[in-house]
Scaffold this active site. Sequence first.
Site, PDB file in Angstrom:
ATOM      1  N   LYS A  55      32.877  14.090 -27.202  1.00 11.42           N
ATOM      2  CA  LYS A  55      31.295  15.071 -28.434  1.00 11.42           C
ATOM      3  C   LYS A  55      30.106  14.557 -27.677  1.00 11.42           C
ATOM      4  O   LYS A  55      28.565  15.199 -27.371  1.00 11.42           O
ATOM      5  CB  LYS A  55      31.333  15.222 -30.084  1.00 11.42           C
ATOM      6  CG  LYS A  55      32.736  15.981 -29.731  1.00 11.42           C
ATOM      7  CD  LYS A  55      32.903  15.777 -31.040  1.00 11.42           C
ATOM      8  CE  LYS A  55      34.438  17.222 -31.528  1.00 11.42           C
ATOM      9  NZ  LYS A  55      36.136  16.893 -32.893  1.00 11.42           N
ATOM     10  N   GLN A  99      33.743  14.019 -39.030  1.00 14.78           N
ATOM     11  CA  GLN A  99      34.839  14.274 -37.784  1.00 14.78           C
ATOM     12  C   GLN A  99      35.892  14.226 -39.205  1.00 14.78           C
ATOM     13  O   GLN A  99      36.352  13.589 -39.869  1.00 14.78           O
ATOM     14  CB  GLN A  99      34.936  12.762 -37.029  1.00 14.78           C
ATOM     15  CG  GLN A  99      36.187  12.837 -36.204  1.00 14.78           C
ATOM     16  CD  GLN A  99      36.580  13.655 -35.351  1.00 14.78           C
ATOM     17  OE1 GLN A  99      35.341  14.171 -34.546  1.00 14.78           O
ATOM     18  NE2 GLN A  99      37.526  14.119 -35.536  1.00 14.78           N
ATOM     19  N   ASP A 122      30.086  23.373 -36.757  1.00 19.06           N
ATOM     20  CA  ASP A 122      31.405  23.219 -36.700  1.00 19.06           C
ATOM     21  C   ASP A 122      31.978  24.441 -37.500  1.00 19.06           C
ATOM     22  O   ASP A 122      33.411  24.300 -37.665  1.00 19.06           O
ATOM     23  CB  ASP A 122      32.537  21.874 -37.292  1.00 19.06           C
ATOM     24  CG  ASP A 122      33.247  21.844 -36.710  1.00 19.06           C
ATOM     25  OD1 ASP A 122      33.614  21.838 -35.341  1.00 19.06           O
ATOM     26  OD2 ASP A 122      33.818  20.443 -37.025  1.00 19.06           O
TER      27      ASP A 122
END
Length: 283
Positions: A55, A99, A122
């Site tokens: 990323k 994450q 996200d």
Amino acid sequence: MPGIILDGKSLAKQIETDLTQRVARLKEASGGFQPTLATILVGDDPASAHYVKQKGVACRRVGMDSRQVFLPQETSTEELLEAIDSLAGDVGVNGILLQHPVPPQIDERACFDRIPVEKDVDGVSSQGFGLMAMNSPAYGSATPAGIMRLLQHYEFPVSGLHAVVVGRSPILGKPMAAMLLNANATVTVCHSRTRNLPSIVGLADIVVGAVGKPEFIKADWIKDGAIVVDAGYNPGPIGDIELEPLKDRCRAYTPVPGGVGPMTIATLLSQTVEAAEKSLSAT
Ligand code: NAP
């Protein structure tokens, strides 16, 4: 006739080209401001470390900045919440990605929900999910939002089709079902307690595999002419759907690799750039 390949890799490239221009325009208009994605990795899981690294590299490809926060395996929920609060209050950070998965002692839901909705690029917070499910503006969970963009790109009329989503995780199966429903599909969601899974999958015009088990969904469960979307990414890499025998009899399919994965990253970058554009236009 062979099924159409839903080429996420090449669409993601096109998206990145467009993002590179948008980032350059933002920099010019703001006297050098660089859209910034902050990633938080807790612990030392090698797969998670790899995803975070990917990323960061993707951010730099389009001219964005990425700020990487690493926390030790033994981090507590309170410590992680503090790290999120610090990034939430930082005007130089446009998007925050925590994450998944975090170590078991951490309340992951509480941490996801601490990310302010305007930086939840996200799409993992309950607020973001609720807004998206109500068809209100919100950043969608990156993987299912990427899948929707891929389906739109190939102009498949999702409306009226029967979509069967196998998996109901908060970051993938559940938001996928909500997005397909918003696109007027008729949606069935299956999970580990579902009975007669093969016969339900057999009804699908669109199958989405989001289970996390290599080739768990068998080709002979799936009817001819279905659109096959494989979100699974298992070591190999191998998807969650037994794809090979389907390639000649499905309407379209996402390859593994090169289908859903690149679209997840492209969506994350797009949503971060959008957050940066919104924050600059508000100042
Ligand atoms: P997850 O949180 O482990 O969820 C798996 C889901 O599968 C659960 O809802 C579970 O049901 C269901 N399931 C498990 N066994 C089943 C069975 N026997 N029959 C039917 N359903 C079953 O996984 P995830 O995070 O959603 O990820 C799923 C896959 O997508 C993984 O391969 C992951 O690597 C991949 N992924 C890829 C990307 C990408 O960018 N390409 C991004 C995210 C995830 P219960 O709810 O009943 O337990």
